[in-house]
Design an enzyme around this catalytic site. Structure first.
Site, short mmCIF file in Angstrom:
data_model
loop_
_atom_site.label_atom_id
_atom_site.label_comp_id
_atom_site.label_asym_id
_atom_site.label_seq_id
_atom_site.Cartn_x
_atom_site.Cartn_y
_atom_site.Cartn_z
N HIS A 76 0.83 -1.21 0.00
CA HIS A 76 0.00 0.00 0.00
C HIS A 76 0.86 1.26 0.00
O HIS A 76 0.46 2.29 -0.53
CB HIS A 76 -1.01 0.00 1.16
CG HIS A 76 -0.41 -0.03 2.52
ND1 HIS A 76 0.11 -1.17 3.08
CD2 HIS A 76 -0.24 0.94 3.43
CE1 HIS A 76 0.56 -0.91 4.29
NE2 HIS A 76 0.37 0.37 4.53
N CYS A 159 -30.50 -1.76 -9.76
CA CYS A 159 -31.35 -2.44 -8.80
C CYS A 159 -32.84 -2.28 -9.10
O CYS A 159 -33.69 -2.84 -8.41
CB CYS A 159 -31.06 -1.89 -7.41
SG CYS A 159 -31.17 -0.11 -7.38
#
Ligand code: CTP
Length: 423
Positions: A76, A159
């Site tokens: 990271h 959705c």
């Protein structure tokens, strides 16, 4: 810091959302524009598009999770440093809420915590999740910290609902990314001097006159300017902050030392930004040894300190403007007056001063603009207990001879960025 000088790296974060497939097109556009693209995915992101797809499109390994190898680079941190810009598209409500609260529970969120690169967030979610108070509060918090939110579009959602939440168009996200990349290089080749923090004016070796200035503003400006490619000299009074990345830092104590350091570096500058809360007065004399309590109550006579901004700005005026007038209301140290024909290099630096006021903020700033020969005064009202000196947030008024512009309440880091946009 970006890994390479010439090729800019876009770090693209992909989270778990049906719009993840649109990120493939985004990678294609970035690559076509000649950018290096590294993709980091959340575990849920990989449920929608396989890492193999992004690896093929980006021609780079895809970052998925921290590597459990003590010899491997800390992923990271490497990703965070390589990024010139971090784009999260699509960004789910879950990731947005985590980012707002500093949660680092996967490679994408820990990288977001570790990077200093500009953060672009393109949300995509159900309309009710978008309108949810927590999500909206997180977006406000992220905006205040300087993140750029690429607003979702309104329309039919996967959705079945209709409303806001559809990922912004890939073209819009691409265009916003390029603007940020250009901004990241906007100060390349520029030389900027910043003064920051308070000064200490000693009565004796252990006592001094000072102010509660934290230095946060000046440090944020210096760091952001360096991140945009400028060569930055930061002259700082005593503060509890680490050296900002990529800047030459000169630490001083007193106003006279700050002036001397600023004079040494006041050459070939493109801008000089005076954020320091310089003590206007200093004791006429500093006792060599600690003044003992048993001694008779000491009388302290104060004398004026040089005005660093006014002193240096007046010299620029004298050097570049034959009609320069003396600086009214300021106290340039006569011992530091410029030699005739003093050499300030080839540029006329843009002079920025700050004014922390408790009343008639704009008027006071206008007066300082004239008195100190500045090009811009950044004024702020420090009468509010929640904004100003010790707070992390502020609202700035940018006062020039022509106009006054007022910012929203933003983090000092975001304000630093706004100021540099104006330069
Ligand atoms: N400044 C400076 N040297 C000083 C005093 C101020 O360089 N001796 C700079 C500050 O860094 C800031 C600007 O001048 O950019 C305005 O500082 P401020 O303290 O607001 O103004 P003063 O001139 O000190 O006026 P006053 O305290 O009366 O408001």
């Amino acid at each position: 810091m970006p890994a390479q000088d010439h090729e800019q790296t876009i770090l693209l974060g992909v989270t778990g959302c049906i719009a993840a497939y649109k990120a493939c097109e985004l990678v294609r556009l970035y690559k076509k524009a000649g950018k290096r693209v590294k993709v980091v995915m959340t575990p849920m992101g990989t449920e929608f598009v396989t890492p193999a797809t992004f690896r093929t499109l980006s021609e780079e390994p895809v970052a998925l999770k921290a590597v459990d190898d003590p010899n491997a680079a800390i992923q990271h941190i490497v990703l965070a440093q390589e990024a010139d810009v971090f784009v999260i598209a699509p960004a789910t409500a879950n990731t947005i809420n985590k980012l707002a609260h500093g949660v680092g529970d996967n490679l994408l969120t820990t990288t977001a915590l570790a990077t200093g690169a500009p953060l672009l967030i393109a949300p995509a979610m159900n309309v009710h999740m978008w309108r949810d108070e927590t999500t909206q509060a997180s977006l406000v918090a992220l905006r205040e910290r300087g993140a750029i939110i690429i607003e979702p579009e309104s329309g039919y959602l996967a959705c079945g609902d209709t409303g806001e939440g559809r990922l912004a168009s890939v073209e819009e996200i691409f265009a916003a990314t390029i603007v940020e990349l250009d901004r990241a290089r906007s100060l390349e080749g520029k030389r900027i001097l910043v003064t920051a923090g308070p000064t200490r004016e000693f009565l004796d070796p252990v006592r001094f006159i000072s102010s509660p200035s934290s230095g946060i503003t000046g440090y944020a400006i210096a760091e952001e300017a360096a991140r945009r490619g400028a060569e930055v000299v930061l002259i700082s009074g005593p503060v509890e902050l680490p050296d900002p990345f990529g800047c030459t830092v000169i630490r001083v104590q007193t106003a006279q030392q700050m002036l001397a350091a600023a004079e040494r570096h006041f050459k070939d500058l493109d801008a000089a930004i005076f954020t320091a809360a310089v003590s206007d007065f200093r004791p006429e004399a500093t006792a060599q040894h600690k003044v003992k309590k048993k001694a008779a109550s000491p009388e302290v006579r104060l004398v004026q300190n040089p005005d660093i901004l006014a002193t240096l700005a007046a010299r620029v005026g004298a050097d570049f403007d034959t009609a320069a007038t003396p600086v009214a209301g300021s106290n340039p140290a006569s011992s530091t007056a410029p030699a005739p024909g003093a050499d300030f290099g080839t540029h006329t630096p843009f002079i920025v001063g700050f004014a922390a006021e408790t009343q008639d903020v704009i008027e006071q700033a206008r007066q300082k603009l004239i008195d100190k020969h500045a090009d811009l005064i950044v004024a702020n009202d420090v009468s509010s207990p929640t904004l100003g000196f010790a707070s992390t947030h502020n609202r700035w008024h940018f006062v020039t001879a022509e106009r006054v512009e007022t910012s929203a309440v933003l983090s000092k880091k975001a304000l630093a960025s706004l100021l540099l946009d104006k330069l």
